[in-house]
Design a protein around this motif. Structure first.
Motif, PDB file in Angstrom:
ATOM      1  N   TRP A   1      12.954  14.805  -6.567  1.00  0.00           N
ATOM      2  CA  TRP A   1      13.390  14.498  -5.873  1.00  0.00           C
ATOM      3  C   TRP A   1      13.464  14.373  -4.556  1.00  0.00           C
ATOM      4  CZ3 TRP A   1      17.529  14.579  -2.941  1.00  0.00           C
ATOM      5  CH2 TRP A   1      18.344  15.643  -2.535  1.00  0.00           C
ATOM      6  N   ARG A   2      13.309  15.656  -4.130  1.00  0.00           N
ATOM      7  CA  ARG A   2      12.989  16.489  -2.962  1.00  0.00           C
ATOM      8  C   ARG A   2      11.613  16.363  -2.709  1.00  0.00           C
ATOM      9  NH1 ARG A   2      17.757  18.720  -1.240  1.00  0.00           N
ATOM     10  NH2 ARG A   2      19.197  19.411  -3.516  1.00  0.00           N
ATOM     11  N   PHE A   3      10.253  16.422  -3.205  1.00  0.00           N
ATOM     12  CA  PHE A   3       9.477  16.369  -3.053  1.00  0.00           C
ATOM     13  C   PHE A   3       8.844  14.855  -2.443  1.00  0.00           C
ATOM     14  CE2 PHE A   3       9.608  20.692  -5.189  1.00  0.00           C
ATOM     15  CZ  PHE A   3       8.696  21.269  -4.036  1.00  0.00           C
ATOM     16  N   MET A   4       9.393  13.589  -3.891  1.00  0.00           N
ATOM     17  CA  MET A   4       9.205  13.178  -3.590  1.00  0.00           C
ATOM     18  C   MET A   4      10.093  12.313  -2.003  1.00  0.00           C
ATOM     19  SD  MET A   4      10.666  11.622  -7.273  1.00  0.00           S
ATOM     20  CE  MET A   4       9.306  11.898  -8.578  1.00  0.00           C
ATOM     21  N   LEU A   5      11.153  12.578  -1.836  1.00  0.00           N
ATOM     22  CA  LEU A   5      11.833  11.645  -0.558  1.00  0.00           C
ATOM     23  C   LEU A   5      10.751  12.329   1.039  1.00  0.00           C
ATOM     24  CD1 LEU A   5      15.144  11.786  -1.661  1.00  0.00           C
ATOM     25  CD2 LEU A   5      13.566   9.451  -1.960  1.00  0.00           C
ATOM     26  N   GLY A   6      10.574  13.864   0.294  1.00  0.00           N
ATOM     27  CA  GLY A   6       9.786  14.591   1.947  1.00  0.00           C
ATOM     28  C   GLY A   6       8.551  13.914   1.982  1.00  0.00           C
TER      29      GLY A   6
ATOM     30  N   LEU B   1       0.657  -1.418  -0.074  1.00  0.00           N
ATOM     31  CA  LEU B   1      -0.069   0.066   0.022  1.00  0.00           C
ATOM     32  C   LEU B   1       1.071   1.281  -0.015  1.00  0.00           C
ATOM     33  CD1 LEU B   1      -3.230  -0.851   2.421  1.00  0.00           C
ATOM     34  CD2 LEU B   1      -3.112  -0.493  -0.137  1.00  0.00           C
ATOM     35  N   GLY B   2       2.159   1.370   1.080  1.00  0.00           N
ATOM     36  CA  GLY B   2       2.632   2.223   0.828  1.00  0.00           C
ATOM     37  C   GLY B   2       3.666   2.885  -0.392  1.00  0.00           C
ATOM     38  N   SER B   3       4.233   1.500  -1.150  1.00  0.00           N
ATOM     39  CA  SER B   3       4.354   1.296  -2.683  1.00  0.00           C
ATOM     40  C   SER B   3       3.188   2.324  -3.408  1.00  0.00           C
ATOM     41  CB  SER B   3       4.868  -0.047  -2.548  1.00  0.00           C
ATOM     42  OG  SER B   3       5.531  -0.257  -2.230  1.00  0.00           O
ATOM     43  N   LEU B   4       2.327   1.967  -3.855  1.00  0.00           N
ATOM     44  CA  LEU B   4       1.338   2.511  -4.776  1.00  0.00           C
ATOM     45  C   LEU B   4       1.162   3.638  -3.786  1.00  0.00           C
ATOM     46  CD1 LEU B   4      -1.129   1.640  -6.601  1.00  0.00           C
ATOM     47  CD2 LEU B   4      -2.422   1.492  -4.388  1.00  0.00           C
ATOM     48  N   ILE B   5       0.972   3.842  -2.004  1.00  0.00           N
ATOM     49  CA  ILE B   5       0.037   5.847  -2.713  1.00  0.00           C
ATOM     50  C   ILE B   5       2.093   6.445  -3.189  1.00  0.00           C
ATOM     51  CG2 ILE B   5      -0.072   6.942  -0.931  1.00  0.00           C
ATOM     52  CD1 ILE B   5      -2.502   5.997  -1.391  1.00  0.00           C
ATOM     53  N   ALA B   6       2.807   5.492  -3.152  1.00  0.00           N
ATOM     54  CA  ALA B   6       4.029   6.205  -3.789  1.00  0.00           C
ATOM     55  C   ALA B   6       4.908   6.536  -5.325  1.00  0.00           C
ATOM     56  CB  ALA B   6       6.328   5.833  -3.337  1.00  0.00           C
ATOM     57  N   PHE B   7       4.032   5.328  -5.587  1.00  0.00           N
ATOM     58  CA  PHE B   7       3.893   5.329  -7.212  1.00  0.00           C
ATOM     59  C   PHE B   7       2.842   6.247  -8.227  1.00  0.00           C
ATOM     60  CE2 PHE B   7       5.265   0.848  -6.695  1.00  0.00           C
ATOM     61  CZ  PHE B   7       6.400   0.670  -7.267  1.00  0.00           C
ATOM     62  N   ILE B   8       1.740   6.276  -7.002  1.00  0.00           N
ATOM     63  CA  ILE B   8       0.897   7.204  -7.475  1.00  0.00           C
ATOM     64  C   ILE B   8       0.687   8.795  -7.245  1.00  0.00           C
ATOM     65  CG2 ILE B   8      -1.575   8.555  -7.080  1.00  0.00           C
ATOM     66  CD1 ILE B   8      -2.450   5.787  -6.322  1.00  0.00           C
ATOM     67  N   ILE B   9       1.999   9.440  -6.713  1.00  0.00           N
ATOM     68  CA  ILE B   9       2.264  10.607  -5.962  1.00  0.00           C
ATOM     69  C   ILE B   9       3.754  10.925  -6.945  1.00  0.00           C
ATOM     70  CG2 ILE B   9       4.225  11.637  -4.145  1.00  0.00           C
ATOM     71  CD1 ILE B   9       2.523  10.684  -2.293  1.00  0.00           C
ATOM     72  N   ASN B  10       4.499   9.833  -7.395  1.00  0.00           N
ATOM     73  CA  ASN B  10       5.510  10.213  -7.798  1.00  0.00           C
ATOM     74  C   ASN B  10       5.086  10.251  -9.745  1.00  0.00           C
ATOM     75  OD1 ASN B  10       7.640  10.042  -5.954  1.00  0.00           O
ATOM     76  ND2 ASN B  10       7.872   7.351  -6.568  1.00  0.00           N
ATOM     77  N   TYR B  11       4.061   9.742 -10.378  1.00  0.00           N
ATOM     78  CA  TYR B  11       3.628   9.780 -11.661  1.00  0.00           C
ATOM     79  C   TYR B  11       3.033  11.490 -11.750  1.00  0.00           C
ATOM     80  CZ  TYR B  11      -0.210   9.672 -14.922  1.00  0.00           C
ATOM     81  OH  TYR B  11      -0.708   9.923 -16.449  1.00  0.00           O
ATOM     82  N   PHE B  12       2.528  11.921 -10.282  1.00  0.00           N
ATOM     83  CA  PHE B  12       1.381  12.689 -10.502  1.00  0.00           C
ATOM     84  C   PHE B  12       2.614  14.235  -9.850  1.00  0.00           C
ATOM     85  CE2 PHE B  12      -2.517  10.599  -9.857  1.00  0.00           C
ATOM     86  CZ  PHE B  12      -2.899  11.612 -11.141  1.00  0.00           C
ATOM     87  N   LEU B  13       4.052  14.353  -9.788  1.00  0.00           N
ATOM     88  CA  LEU B  13       4.445  14.771  -9.776  1.00  0.00           C
ATOM     89  C   LEU B  13       5.685  14.830 -11.415  1.00  0.00           C
ATOM     90  CD1 LEU B  13       6.443  14.371  -5.949  1.00  0.00           C
ATOM     91  CD2 LEU B  13       5.236  15.890  -6.922  1.00  0.00           C
ATOM     92  N   VAL B  14       5.950  13.901 -11.513  1.00  0.00           N
ATOM     93  CA  VAL B  14       6.108  13.438 -13.040  1.00  0.00           C
ATOM     94  C   VAL B  14       5.254  14.761 -14.113  1.00  0.00           C
ATOM     95  CG1 VAL B  14       7.232  12.107 -14.622  1.00  0.00           C
ATOM     96  CG2 VAL B  14       8.233  11.872 -12.526  1.00  0.00           C
ATOM     97  N   LYS B  15       4.696  13.910 -14.229  1.00  0.00           N
ATOM     98  CA  LYS B  15       3.073  14.699 -14.565  1.00  0.00           C
ATOM     99  C   LYS B  15       3.191  16.162 -14.974  1.00  0.00           C
ATOM    100  CE  LYS B  15      -1.352  13.603 -16.512  1.00  0.00           C
ATOM    101  NZ  LYS B  15      -0.656  12.754 -17.677  1.00  0.00           N
ATOM    102  N   SER B  16       3.353  16.960 -13.397  1.00  0.00           N
ATOM    103  CA  SER B  16       3.488  18.100 -13.424  1.00  0.00           C
ATOM    104  C   SER B  16       4.580  19.302 -14.185  1.00  0.00           C
ATOM    105  CB  SER B  16       2.619  18.382 -11.708  1.00  0.00           C
ATOM    106  OG  SER B  16       1.688  18.134 -11.309  1.00  0.00           O
TER     107      SER B  16
END
Length: 517
Positions: free
Chosen positions: A172-177, A144-159
């Motif tokens: 990457w700072r927003f991803m790791l934070g 579940l944690g991985s899925l949430i992070a994958f979703i966050i990463n996708y929308f960050l890249v898309k943005s």
């Protein structure tokens, strides 16, 4: 559901919530590694260290986990771990240079010991008939944690193209934070759970232990369970950590240790950490665009969640042994499918592919000397690219070039990847922690679980550390074929030695395994 079942569920979920944070961290670094590599101009070994140094932290932590859980209790250590996660998130997301990032990631690795401690806590808290299901919650929360992070990463890249303040040097700072808020929530939740009744009984706090058992068991079972715990502790005595270690490696425990070490090596060495920690990179190998590769990771995460749920609801019905053997069989077949797909791929840079590469915001002038050349393997292509791009450019352009130049039947690779995720998460992923929480006797459990986790961590570390190097030197096909061999060897060993432990108390399992040895 009865009130005591509700309480076991609540306590188990909170204890296992570190798995959710672990999953967030694993998936976040999988998205961040390309941008970190470009910013700090990392080679393949340094890229591997950014990902795997967390496991070096685990290795260090596991040497002390046994002593700490004996002295401060399971709950106290979990609270310390949650604070370490928070510090790691801050240092990693604010890192000014490569060494600072490594330190932050290393501290996060110390916190990964939560998986071992929570498995120990749940194994001692949950009743035998549901222990496997509750320990498997660890794996569910990781997915579940991985899925949430994958979703966050996708929308960050898309943005990236739409938000002015978001760019390739700070994304990457927003991803790791992203896990900071989750860490604070976990600390608040941990304060509300009780200590393990078995630890309380070992500390001669029988009234406290009985009170915890009364919350998690039917009233008619409390006295019997308390008597079993007291009898077990009386037989074992208050065993120092050094003596526990000697006992762990003694003759009567060799069979148990063989099972644990074999399971740990197979689970850690079968390739999950390569797929989890480098998910976008893996999808790039089959020609996905940067945005598409991040989208595929969301599907990957969803598959992992679904099949972890399958494990949770089937582990008590079908047993640990059957699910392990079925899962390993599917893992072997999945890796062979991935190998077949990559082994038949080729790469050609032509005018059409140059146009496609340019559309992904890559300057194509440096690729002109490669036009018209066909490469039989990804290794050859990457070697050619390394001659024309430096370390700050290569992590960002490799994906678009592979995407535009590859000729591959991606069905075999995609089918294999998703089948591998499904097989792992319905079997050896969660069930390893169930096995670890069950097979070790009370007198060695506080050192045995960390030791078994150490072996698994070393296997996982080797996978994470060398995966970028393997892709560069061996290629994707040979890399996944190696994972197939590891899984097959594990399948043979498990078929011969792994016993069934479902439905038995920890004390009953101890008697059975000591007899077997």
């Amino acid at each position: 559901m009865k009130s005591y079942d509700n309480k076991v569920t609540k306590f188990s979920l909170i204890a296992a919530f570190g798995g959710f944070v672990f999953g967030l961290d694993a998936a976040n670094i999988s998205g961040a590694v390309r941008f970190v590599s470009a910013q700090f101009q990392l080679d393949s070994i340094e890229q591997g260290l950014v990902v795997s140094c967390a496991l070096l932290g685990v290795i260090v932590a596991l040497f002390f986990t046994g002593s700490l859980v004996e002295r401060f209790g399971r709950k106290g250590v979990l609270l310390g771990i949650a604070c370490a996660y928070t510090l790691s998130s801050l240092l990693s997301s604010l890192a000014l240079n490569y060494p600072m990032l490594i330190v932050g990631r290393f501290i996060g690795g110390v916190a990964f010991a939560s998986l071992t401690v929570s498995a120990m806590y749940i194994g001692e808290m949950a009743p035998p008939k549901t222990r496997g299901r509750f320990v498997s919650i660890n794996q569910l929360l990781i997915t579940l944690g991985s899925l949430i992070a994958f979703i966050i990463n996708y929308f960050l890249v898309k943005s990236l193209a739409n938000i002015g303040w978001l760019n390739e040097t700070n994304i990457w700072r927003f991803m790791l934070g992203a896990e900071l808020l989750v860490n604070v929530v976990w600390i608040a939740l941990l304060v509300t759970i009780p200590e393990s009744p078995r630890w309380l009984a070992k500390k001669r706090r029988d009234d406290d232990a009985r009170a915890v058992l009364a919350m998690t068991l039917p009233a008619e079972q409390v006295d019997h369970t308390m008597d079993e715990i007291r009898h077990s502790i009386h037989q074992e005595g208050d065993v120092p950590v050094t003596r526990q270690l000697r006992q762990l490696f003694s003759g009567p425990m060799r069979f148990v240790l063989l099972i644990a070490v074999a399971y740990a090596v197979v689970q850690g060495g079968s390739g999950m950490n390569a797929v989890l920690f480098y998910a976008p990179t893996v999808f790039e190998q089959i020609g996905a665009t940067v945005e598409s590769s991040f989208m595929q990771t969301i599907v990957l995460g969803a598959v992992a969640v679904v099949f972890t749920l399958v494990a949770i609801f089937s582990v008590e019905k079908f047993g640990r042994r059957n699910l392990t053997l079925l899962g390993l069989t599917l893992v072997v077949l999945a890796h062979c499918s991935i190998w077949y797909g990559f082994n038949n791929a080729s790469y050609t840079i032509d005018e059409q592919s140059l146009t496609a590469i340019a559309e992904q915001n890559v300057v194509t002038e440096a690729l002109e000397p490669l036009v018209g050349i066909t490469y039989d393997t990804d290794v050859q292509l990457k070697a050619a690219l390394a001659e024309h791009f430096d370390k700050s450019q290569l992590p960002l352009i490799s994906g678009p070039v592979i995407n535009a130049s590859i000729t591959i039947d991606a069905t075999f690779v995609l089918l294999g990847l998703f089948a591998f995720l499904a097989a792992f998460n319905m079997s050896i992923g969660p069930i390893m922690w169930v096995i670890f929480s069950e097979i070790f006797s009370n007198d060695v459990r506080s050192v045995a679980l960390p030791f078994a986790a150490l072996v698994q961590t070393l296997a996982s570390f080797s996978i994470q550390q060398i995966f970028p190097w393997q892709l560069e030197v061996m290629g994707a096909a040979s890399t996944f074929l190696n994972y197939a061999f590891v899984a097959f060897a594990g399948l043979v060993v498990m078929a011969i030695f792994l016993p069934e432990t479902k439905g038995k108390t920890i004390e009953e399992i101890e008697q059975d395994l000591v007899k077997a040895s």
